[in-house]
Design a protein around this motif. Structure first.
Motif, mmCIF file in Angstrom:
data_model
loop_
_atom_site.group_PDB
_atom_site.id
_atom_site.type_symbol
_atom_site.label_atom_id
_atom_site.label_comp_id
_atom_site.label_asym_id
_atom_site.label_seq_id
_atom_site.Cartn_x
_atom_site.Cartn_y
_atom_site.Cartn_z
ATOM 1 N N VAL A 86 0.835 -1.309 -0.035
ATOM 2 C CA VAL A 86 -0.059 0.119 0.048
ATOM 3 C C VAL A 86 0.705 1.388 -0.004
ATOM 4 C CG1 VAL A 86 -1.469 1.472 1.480
ATOM 5 C CG2 VAL A 86 -2.142 -1.007 1.047
ATOM 6 N N VAL A 87 1.984 1.330 0.914
ATOM 7 C CA VAL A 87 2.735 2.537 0.882
ATOM 8 C C VAL A 87 3.440 2.688 -0.360
ATOM 9 C CG1 VAL A 87 4.633 3.357 2.120
ATOM 10 C CG2 VAL A 87 2.986 2.522 3.368
ATOM 11 N N TRP A 88 4.368 1.746 -0.539
ATOM 12 C CA TRP A 88 5.014 1.800 -2.045
ATOM 13 C C TRP A 88 4.105 1.915 -3.243
ATOM 14 C CZ3 TRP A 88 9.852 3.145 -2.858
ATOM 15 C CH2 TRP A 88 10.732 3.065 -1.595
ATOM 16 N N GLY A 89 3.037 1.159 -3.233
ATOM 17 C CA GLY A 89 1.927 1.409 -4.673
ATOM 18 C C GLY A 89 1.536 2.833 -4.423
ATOM 19 N N GLY A 90 0.959 3.442 -3.263
ATOM 20 C CA GLY A 90 0.363 4.665 -3.068
ATOM 21 C C GLY A 90 1.614 5.591 -3.868
ATOM 22 N N PHE A 91 2.664 5.487 -3.125
ATOM 23 C CA PHE A 91 3.744 6.441 -3.570
ATOM 24 C C PHE A 91 3.884 6.573 -5.277
ATOM 25 C CE2 PHE A 91 8.114 7.590 -4.623
ATOM 26 C CZ PHE A 91 8.286 8.946 -4.107
ATOM 27 N N ALA A 92 3.995 5.289 -5.844
ATOM 28 C CA ALA A 92 4.221 4.888 -7.078
ATOM 29 C C ALA A 92 2.968 5.517 -7.920
ATOM 30 C CB ALA A 92 4.423 3.518 -7.441
ATOM 31 N N VAL A 93 1.915 5.299 -7.751
ATOM 32 C CA VAL A 93 0.581 5.787 -8.093
ATOM 33 C C VAL A 93 0.619 7.139 -8.257
ATOM 34 C CG1 VAL A 93 -1.764 6.040 -8.153
ATOM 35 C CG2 VAL A 93 -0.794 3.637 -8.009
ATOM 36 N N ALA A 94 0.989 7.873 -7.018
ATOM 37 C CA ALA A 94 0.858 9.370 -7.052
ATOM 38 C C ALA A 94 1.869 9.959 -8.040
ATOM 39 C CB ALA A 94 1.224 9.853 -5.571
ATOM 40 N N MET A 95 3.008 9.414 -7.962
ATOM 41 C CA MET A 95 4.045 9.915 -9.092
ATOM 42 C C MET A 95 3.707 9.851 -10.374
ATOM 43 S SD MET A 95 6.119 11.497 -6.885
ATOM 44 C CE MET A 95 7.673 11.741 -7.840
ATOM 45 N N GLY A 96 3.471 8.607 -10.587
ATOM 46 C CA GLY A 96 2.954 8.190 -12.060
ATOM 47 C C GLY A 96 1.863 8.831 -12.571
ATOM 48 N N LEU A 97 0.755 8.971 -11.833
ATOM 49 C CA LEU A 97 -0.444 9.611 -12.415
ATOM 50 C C LEU A 97 -0.203 11.050 -12.516
ATOM 51 C CD1 LEU A 97 -3.499 8.189 -10.620
ATOM 52 C CD2 LEU A 97 -2.648 7.953 -13.191
ATOM 53 N N THR A 98 0.647 11.733 -11.474
ATOM 54 C CA THR A 98 1.058 13.377 -11.413
ATOM 55 C C THR A 98 1.821 13.407 -12.754
ATOM 56 O OG1 THR A 98 0.354 13.572 -9.151
ATOM 57 C CG2 THR A 98 1.668 15.037 -10.126
ATOM 58 N N GLY A 99 3.050 12.549 -13.036
ATOM 59 C CA GLY A 99 3.929 12.783 -14.254
ATOM 60 C C GLY A 99 3.171 12.624 -15.626
ATOM 61 N N TRP A 100 2.291 11.648 -15.550
ATOM 62 C CA TRP A 100 1.379 11.422 -16.605
ATOM 63 C C TRP A 100 0.700 12.461 -17.009
ATOM 64 C CZ3 TRP A 100 -3.902 10.241 -16.690
ATOM 65 C CH2 TRP A 100 -4.442 10.000 -18.060
ATOM 66 N N GLY A 101 -0.242 13.250 -16.124
ATOM 67 C CA GLY A 101 -0.921 14.253 -16.113
ATOM 68 C C GLY A 101 -0.016 15.610 -16.609
ATOM 69 N N LEU A 102 1.089 15.745 -16.002
ATOM 70 C CA LEU A 102 1.795 16.816 -16.389
ATOM 71 C C LEU A 102 2.311 16.715 -17.687
ATOM 72 C CD1 LEU A 102 3.360 19.487 -15.514
ATOM 73 C CD2 LEU A 102 4.951 18.161 -14.759
ATOM 74 N N LEU A 103 2.793 15.503 -18.209
ATOM 75 C CA LEU A 103 3.416 15.443 -19.679
ATOM 76 C C LEU A 103 2.334 15.551 -20.659
ATOM 77 C CD1 LEU A 103 5.755 12.395 -19.155
ATOM 78 C CD2 LEU A 103 6.460 14.506 -19.548
ATOM 79 N N GLY A 104 0.933 15.147 -20.214
ATOM 80 C CA GLY A 104 0.023 15.251 -21.153
ATOM 81 C C GLY A 104 -0.653 16.412 -21.341
ATOM 82 N N MET A 105 -0.331 17.195 -20.412
ATOM 83 C CA MET A 105 -1.080 18.663 -20.677
ATOM 84 C C MET A 105 -0.456 19.262 -21.825
ATOM 85 S SD MET A 105 -1.272 20.095 -16.887
ATOM 86 C CE MET A 105 -2.411 21.400 -17.446
ATOM 87 N N ASP A 106 -1.429 20.084 -22.512
ATOM 88 C CA ASP A 106 -1.204 20.733 -23.815
ATOM 89 C C ASP A 106 -0.740 22.282 -23.422
ATOM 90 O OD1 ASP A 106 -1.015 21.486 -26.381
ATOM 91 O OD2 ASP A 106 -2.894 22.049 -26.645
ATOM 92 N N ILE A 107 0.490 22.409 -22.705
ATOM 93 C CA ILE A 107 0.977 23.662 -22.397
ATOM 94 C C ILE A 107 2.298 23.955 -22.866
ATOM 95 C CG2 ILE A 107 -0.566 23.697 -20.011
ATOM 96 C CD1 ILE A 107 1.953 22.865 -18.571
ATOM 97 N N ASN A 108 2.926 24.995 -22.700
ATOM 98 C CA ASN A 108 4.232 25.482 -23.132
ATOM 99 C C ASN A 108 5.315 24.516 -22.478
ATOM 100 O OD1 ASN A 108 7.066 26.722 -23.115
ATOM 101 N ND2 ASN A 108 5.710 28.784 -23.800
ATOM 102 N N PRO A 109 6.321 23.941 -23.305
ATOM 103 C CA PRO A 109 7.392 23.093 -22.716
ATOM 104 C C PRO A 109 8.074 23.670 -21.581
ATOM 105 C CG PRO A 109 7.311 23.009 -25.141
ATOM 106 C CD PRO A 109 6.255 24.151 -24.892
ATOM 107 N N THR A 110 8.467 25.139 -21.770
ATOM 108 C CA THR A 110 9.145 25.647 -20.637
ATOM 109 C C THR A 110 8.476 25.622 -19.474
ATOM 110 O OG1 THR A 110 9.940 27.146 -22.236
ATOM 111 C CG2 THR A 110 10.185 27.825 -19.998
ATOM 112 N N TYR A 111 6.988 26.019 -19.530
ATOM 113 C CA TYR A 111 6.117 25.737 -18.327
ATOM 114 C C TYR A 111 6.136 24.492 -17.754
ATOM 115 C CZ TYR A 111 2.508 27.603 -15.165
ATOM 116 O OH TYR A 111 1.780 28.136 -14.095
#
Length: 170
Positions: A86-111
């Motif tokens: 649960v602890v390691w999975g929660g951390f991995a899911v949080a980091m993975g989903l946040t990174g996926w969301g950030l990479l998938g956003m249609d925003i300026n690459p610098t931002y």
């Protein structure tokens, strides 16, 4: 903690280090909050990113505590294997989903780069802050145990001392 004959030294972080850790964490929070406050994109994406950053921050503190507790419990009754997942999975899911969301956003690459770097800075400073707070707690506990031992030793020595014989009158 280091020992030398009858003198015990409890290792503590310097005030300068504590200040540096708190200032770094504050800067990381400020940078992330600033980036999230002016984040371009759809409202749903903005809310997703705020939740992702908060989720990452909370799982970082949980993981830091879990790791330190596990290290301290070696040989003793450890946490259940499921809690480990649960602890390691929660951390991995949080980091993975946040990174996926950030990479998938249609925003300026610098931002996007600013948001990514400030996010990783937040995570590393959170781990450092958690370690510093835990070190302080453990040092306080060690000093309290030492104080208690000294008080018990002093009391037992006072009770074991032979009572002085009353002065005889001649």
């Amino acid at each position: 903690m280091s020992y030398s004959s009858n003198y015990v030294v409890v290792q503590r972080d310097t005030r300068a280090w504590q200040l540096q850790v708190w200032v770094s964490f504050g800067i990381a929070v400020f940078l992330c909050a600033t980036g999230l406050a002016w984040l371009p994109g759809e409202r749903l994406e903005q809310v997703f990113m705020v939740m992702g950053y908060v989720f990452c921050l909370s799982t970082t503190f949980v993981l830091a505590k879990f790791t330190r507790d596990s290290q301290a419990k070696r040989g003793a009754a450890a946490d259940t294997p499921m809690w480990h997942v649960v602890v390691w999975g929660g951390f991995a899911v949080a980091m993975g989903l946040t990174g996926w969301g950030l990479l998938g956003m249609d925003i300026n690459p610098t931002y996007k780069a600013f948001m990514g770097v400030s996010w990783l800075y937040l995570i590393t400073t959170a781990f450092t802050l958690a370690k510093m707070l835990r070190d302080r707690f453990e040092a306080d506990q060690s000093e309290a145990r030492l104080r208690n031992r000294r008080e018990v030793q002093t009391a037992s020595e006072a009770n074991a001392a032979p009572a002085e014989a009353p002065a005889e009158s001649a």
